[in-house]
Design a protein around this motif. Sequence first.
Motif, PDB file in Angstrom:
ATOM      1  N   GLU A  46      -3.527 -41.993  -3.127  1.00 41.07           N
ATOM      2  CA  GLU A  46      -2.708 -41.949  -4.330  1.00 41.07           C
ATOM      3  C   GLU A  46      -2.891 -40.583  -4.989  1.00 41.07           C
ATOM      4  O   GLU A  46      -3.958 -39.969  -4.898  1.00 41.07           O
ATOM      5  CB  GLU A  46      -3.129 -43.043  -5.316  1.00 41.07           C
ATOM      6  N   VAL A  47      -1.846 -40.096  -5.658  1.00 40.53           N
ATOM      7  CA  VAL A  47      -1.948 -38.831  -6.394  1.00 40.53           C
ATOM      8  C   VAL A  47      -3.034 -38.967  -7.462  1.00 40.53           C
ATOM      9  O   VAL A  47      -3.032 -39.916  -8.239  1.00 40.53           O
ATOM     10  CB  VAL A  47      -0.602 -38.474  -7.051  1.00 40.53           C
ATOM     11  N   HIS A  48      -3.963 -38.024  -7.467  1.00 39.71           N
ATOM     12  CA  HIS A  48      -5.061 -38.076  -8.426  1.00 39.71           C
ATOM     13  C   HIS A  48      -5.535 -36.665  -8.750  1.00 39.71           C
ATOM     14  O   HIS A  48      -5.251 -35.719  -8.026  1.00 39.71           O
ATOM     15  CB  HIS A  48      -6.234 -38.900  -7.885  1.00 39.71           C
ATOM     16  N   GLY A  49      -6.255 -36.534  -9.848  1.00 39.36           N
ATOM     17  CA  GLY A  49      -6.808 -35.256 -10.241  1.00 39.36           C
ATOM     18  C   GLY A  49      -7.816 -35.467 -11.351  1.00 39.36           C
ATOM     19  O   GLY A  49      -8.102 -36.599 -11.742  1.00 39.36           O
ATOM     20  N   VAL A  50      -8.365 -34.379 -11.860  1.00 39.01           N
ATOM     21  CA  VAL A  50      -9.359 -34.445 -12.936  1.00 39.01           C
ATOM     22  C   VAL A  50      -8.799 -33.727 -14.150  1.00 39.01           C
ATOM     23  O   VAL A  50      -8.396 -32.564 -14.059  1.00 39.01           O
ATOM     24  CB  VAL A  50     -10.700 -33.820 -12.499  1.00 39.01           C
ATOM     25  N   THR A  51      -8.764 -34.419 -15.286  1.00 34.38           N
ATOM     26  CA  THR A  51      -8.218 -33.830 -16.506  1.00 34.38           C
ATOM     27  C   THR A  51      -9.161 -32.753 -17.059  1.00 34.38           C
ATOM     28  O   THR A  51     -10.314 -32.641 -16.630  1.00 34.38           O
ATOM     29  CB  THR A  51      -7.982 -34.908 -17.582  1.00 34.38           C
ATOM     30  N   TYR A  52      -8.681 -31.991 -18.006  1.00 35.87           N
ATOM     31  CA  TYR A  52      -9.471 -30.902 -18.591  1.00 35.87           C
ATOM     32  C   TYR A  52     -10.765 -31.426 -19.217  1.00 35.87           C
ATOM     33  O   TYR A  52     -10.780 -32.476 -19.857  1.00 35.87           O
ATOM     34  CB  TYR A  52      -8.672 -30.181 -19.674  1.00 35.87           C
ATOM     35  N   ILE A  53     -11.836 -30.691 -18.993  1.00 35.57           N
ATOM     36  CA  ILE A  53     -13.106 -31.009 -19.635  1.00 35.57           C
ATOM     37  C   ILE A  53     -13.148 -30.330 -21.002  1.00 35.57           C
ATOM     38  O   ILE A  53     -12.609 -29.228 -21.175  1.00 35.57           O
ATOM     39  CB  ILE A  53     -14.299 -30.572 -18.745  1.00 35.57           C
ATOM     40  N   LYS A  54     -13.757 -30.990 -21.974  1.00 39.81           N
ATOM     41  CA  LYS A  54     -13.843 -30.468 -23.339  1.00 39.81           C
ATOM     42  C   LYS A  54     -15.284 -30.576 -23.817  1.00 39.81           C
ATOM     43  O   LYS A  54     -15.919 -31.616 -23.647  1.00 39.81           O
ATOM     44  CB  LYS A  54     -12.927 -31.264 -24.263  1.00 39.81           C
TER      45      LYS A  54
END
Length: 324
Positions: free
Chosen positions: A271-279
Amino acid sequence: MKTIITKKDYGKKETFKKWNGKFLGDDSYEELVKVTDEDTHIMKPFKTLDGEHTPLAFVVTNVYPNEDIKDMLKSISDVSVMRANCAGPIVKEEMEAKGLKEGIDYKLRTANSYYVKTQSGEWGKIAYCNEINSVMIGYKRGRFTGKIDVSGWCKDNKEKWDKFKEISKWNEEAFKKASPTIYNKQKKWAEAHIRENHRVGIFTTFSANRYHIGQSKAMSAHIDSGDLDAGMTTMNCFRDGDYDGAYLCFPRYGVAIDAPDNSVIIADSNEVHGVTYIKGNGTRYTTTAYCDNRLATIGAAGKPEKIIGKIAKENASNLDSFMN
């Protein structure tokens, strides 16, 4: 074990078209699953023929018995400029800040990769991408040779590679706990098609990644290549310091996962996946461990380890000399 059933399905093709190669922001999900100390199952909204919901991801908590692996991951700072889909789009202004002008110093190959001009004035044949704190560890099939061998990192870091193999043990334990049925199916496939000297347990390959506001801030949306069609990929997660974000996100289902320290996520990487921006100022360390079906050399799915290219010619030449 907590179970969450997602509510959205934006479609596989539609999601790929919208998000592939792009960074995932707050608009890529509506539901955030924040896991603390309870193992959690996250299921897709539709059911299989037997009436059961299909798993999207499992999160198993408190997996590793000590911080040895975490400490080792903290010592790995390697970067890659070869993971185009994971490294996000090429931004003209960012390239200019590096002193590179489009059409003069580089030209785009895709939205996420580019060729640089060589000293001869010709465009190079190797495509590069944004720098990302990610390194491939373990076994791979050489693109230009056909030979299966460990990556260059393993050869340069033999002690760490020996230690790294422990990840297989603990990620497998988490996998078995989360879903014995899927685990056994993947184990059976690996043992039937991947030679023992080309894998560590059920895994062939690892990807060590780190996220920090001053380093790699995110990983853009993609589908992992080479993963088993029916298999799931494991990923350990360690947290250092305070941070928000860095969620594992599946935009098709409008869901993001906030995993705790010392956890393992077992997820459908097809499935399309990724990691969102770290803050924040903390760092997120992960290791993806998977079985690369391109390393299969035995059984029905096997492809012989046939040497090709320059090495094949050199071997043939050496054999002719020996025979004569």
